[in-house]
Scaffold this active site. Sequence first.
Site, PDB file in Angstrom:
ATOM      1  N   HIS A  38     -59.663 -88.613 -31.930  1.00 11.80           N
ATOM      2  CA  HIS A  38     -59.106 -87.263 -31.799  1.00 11.80           C
ATOM      3  C   HIS A  38     -58.178 -87.182 -30.576  1.00 11.80           C
ATOM      4  O   HIS A  38     -57.193 -86.441 -30.590  1.00 11.80           O
ATOM      5  CB  HIS A  38     -60.244 -86.238 -31.659  1.00 11.80           C
ATOM      6  N   ASP A 131     -58.280 -78.875 -30.922  1.00  9.24           N
ATOM      7  CA  ASP A 131     -58.835 -79.611 -32.062  1.00  9.24           C
ATOM      8  C   ASP A 131     -59.582 -78.618 -32.962  1.00  9.24           C
ATOM      9  O   ASP A 131     -60.227 -77.693 -32.475  1.00  9.24           O
ATOM     10  CB  ASP A 131     -59.793 -80.694 -31.560  1.00  9.24           C
TER      11      ASP A 131
HETATM   12  C1  UDX Z   1     -63.186 -91.174 -35.657  1.00 10.56           C
HETATM   13  C2  UDX Z   1     -63.854 -91.169 -37.010  1.00 10.56           C
HETATM   14  O1  UDX Z   1     -64.603 -92.365 -37.110  1.00 10.56           O
HETATM   15  C3  UDX Z   1     -62.816 -91.117 -38.104  1.00 10.56           C
HETATM   16  O2  UDX Z   1     -63.448 -91.123 -39.331  1.00 10.56           O
HETATM   17  C4  UDX Z   1     -61.951 -89.898 -37.950  1.00 10.56           C
HETATM   18  O3  UDX Z   1     -60.920 -89.961 -38.915  1.00 10.56           O
HETATM   19  C5  UDX Z   1     -61.365 -89.858 -36.549  1.00 10.56           C
HETATM   20  O4  UDX Z   1     -62.382 -90.016 -35.570  1.00 10.56           O
HETATM   21  P1  UDX Z   1     -62.443 -93.667 -34.919  1.00 10.56           P
HETATM   22  O5  UDX Z   1     -63.660 -94.433 -35.233  1.00 10.56           O
HETATM   23  O6  UDX Z   1     -62.118 -93.499 -33.503  1.00 10.56           O
HETATM   24  O7  UDX Z   1     -62.327 -92.255 -35.597  1.00 10.56           O
HETATM   25  O8  UDX Z   1     -61.264 -94.402 -35.747  1.00 10.56           O
HETATM   26  P2  UDX Z   1     -59.745 -94.070 -35.906  1.00 10.56           P
HETATM   27  O9  UDX Z   1     -59.450 -92.717 -36.448  1.00 10.56           O
HETATM   28  O10 UDX Z   1     -59.198 -95.192 -36.697  1.00 10.56           O
HETATM   29  O11 UDX Z   1     -59.194 -94.098 -34.421  1.00 10.56           O
HETATM   30  C6  UDX Z   1     -59.334 -95.229 -33.604  1.00 10.56           C
HETATM   31  C7  UDX Z   1     -58.154 -95.293 -32.670  1.00 10.56           C
HETATM   32  O12 UDX Z   1     -58.448 -96.277 -31.673  1.00 10.56           O
HETATM   33  C8  UDX Z   1     -56.871 -95.721 -33.357  1.00 10.56           C
HETATM   34  O13 UDX Z   1     -55.777 -94.948 -32.905  1.00 10.56           O
HETATM   35  C9  UDX Z   1     -56.698 -97.177 -32.940  1.00 10.56           C
HETATM   36  O14 UDX Z   1     -55.354 -97.582 -32.797  1.00 10.56           O
HETATM   37  C10 UDX Z   1     -57.411 -97.224 -31.625  1.00 10.56           C
HETATM   38  N1  UDX Z   1     -57.975 -98.564 -31.394  1.00 10.56           N
HETATM   39  C11 UDX Z   1     -58.953 -99.053 -32.229  1.00 10.56           C
HETATM   40  C12 UDX Z   1     -57.507 -99.319 -30.342  1.00 10.56           C
HETATM   41  O15 UDX Z   1     -56.620 -98.890 -29.605  1.00 10.56           O
HETATM   42  N2  UDX Z   1     -58.038-100.571 -30.171  1.00 10.56           N
HETATM   43  C13 UDX Z   1     -59.000-101.094 -30.956  1.00 10.56           C
HETATM   44  O16 UDX Z   1     -59.424-102.217 -30.700  1.00 10.56           O
HETATM   45  C14 UDX Z   1     -59.481-100.303 -32.027  1.00 10.56           C
END
Ligand code: UDX
Length: 467
Positions: A38, A131
Amino acid sequence: MTPPPAPTMAAESNGAAAVHGGHRRRHVLLFPLPFQGHINPMFRLAGVLHSRGFAITVFHTHFNAPDPARHPDYRFVPVPDGMSGPAPVAIEDVVVQISTLSVACEAPFRDRLAAVLEEYSRDAVACLVADTHLLPIVEVATRLSVPTLALRTGSAASFACFVAHPMLCEKGYLPVQESQRDTPVSELPPYRVRDLMYIGKDGQGVLCELLARAVAAVKSSSGLILNTFDALERQELMDIRRNLAVPVFDIGPLHKFSPAAESSLLRQDRSCLEWLDTQPPESVLYVSFGSLACMSLRDLVETAWGIAGSGVPFLWVVRPGLVRGCAHQLPEGFEVATRGRGMVVAWAPQEEVLRHRAVGGFWTHNGWNSTTESVCEGVPMLCRPYFGDQMGNARYVEHVWRVGFEVGGELERGSVEAAIRRLMADRGGAEMRARAGELKKATAECTGKGGSSCQAIDKLVMHMMSL
Ligand code: UDX
């Protein structure tokens, strides 16, 4: 389309306000939900609005607080969140924490917002973007006559599920019955019951409340900002616009408009980019399950041996806390078995990794950010959703955009191996990669000059200026 006017104020008013080109700039106040998935889109939105001339003030919790040193152009206002103890791990706890935290922030936020309004003057503040999960924050702003917009960081389809949640309960789709998991939800195609947001019977009450409050936050705001775009969700956006009385701004994918968000909570290990430089084009499988999803030790072990057995080069993010309740250990012998063919890091610069020519596939949990980041780079996906909107996102990847497929059921090394080969080496995988390439082009049209997302950003800026 004529670009919107720079957000400056016509008349001087009392109080401190940022000065920009001899004009007083208007302020946009932001309040992200303090989780990585988020925070990233909110900071990207900040980048977009800042580039359009707005001054940015970020209200934030102490929990997962941003580092102000990384954003010298923004002002930061900490808001006590009443949290103590370790961050929640289980998803049910995260859902409870979101509600607790937004309620705990209400009174301190009111005081801090009042102080900021006095300092900037009410007229200098265009609006607050919060949010969707921060209803109490939206309500405080409304009471202090600050217009609000709600940022929903997930897909339009997932927000439609929020709206439809009471109907899904009434019609008996929820709580999920084991025997009904494959039943199509005829009111919300292409979802099946198994794709709906669900955290078990015990969590049903808190989840219903969380979603109802998010919908209320949107309905009481002056607009909904969605990190999605026409090429992915044209029909879903049309449906949302038909059903909502507030304007909807589909300005995604935000990371394409403001790539340097600098909002990572964990240090990104950039050495993996150098390793990727040494790998052939489209040869590497990137594996990451996002910032919150947890797996069992058994699943970690099966995943590791599946990756090892596939023979495919890989970059795997094994973040701290990935395995619930234990300092995860990759199985003995894994390192030797994969030496020279793979790399394991604690956290990666994901956008750059997905953009790298060496990456040919993404094994993902299908958080919305990861999904759109993959789509933008034309990288096909192996989907292993865990909770929340992830199952629905995976459904779209497999069934609607057809740029990946789900690895379902119990994780077994043999099936993991086969799935990786299917994505990386088979004709089926090549077809998905070709479709992903087409979707990448369609995405680039949305974000290019005059594209739907650019137009939506222009409209959003004009809307903010008119509030
Ligand atoms: C959470 C919920 O799991 C998801 O279902 C909802 O849509 C948003 O909040 P999250 O697990 O954080 O999400 O996954 P995601 O939405 O994919 O966001 C992860 C973020 O971290 C991405 O922007 C990604 O680029 C970043 N990231 C991930 C990194 O910078 N490095 C990494 O190694 C892994």
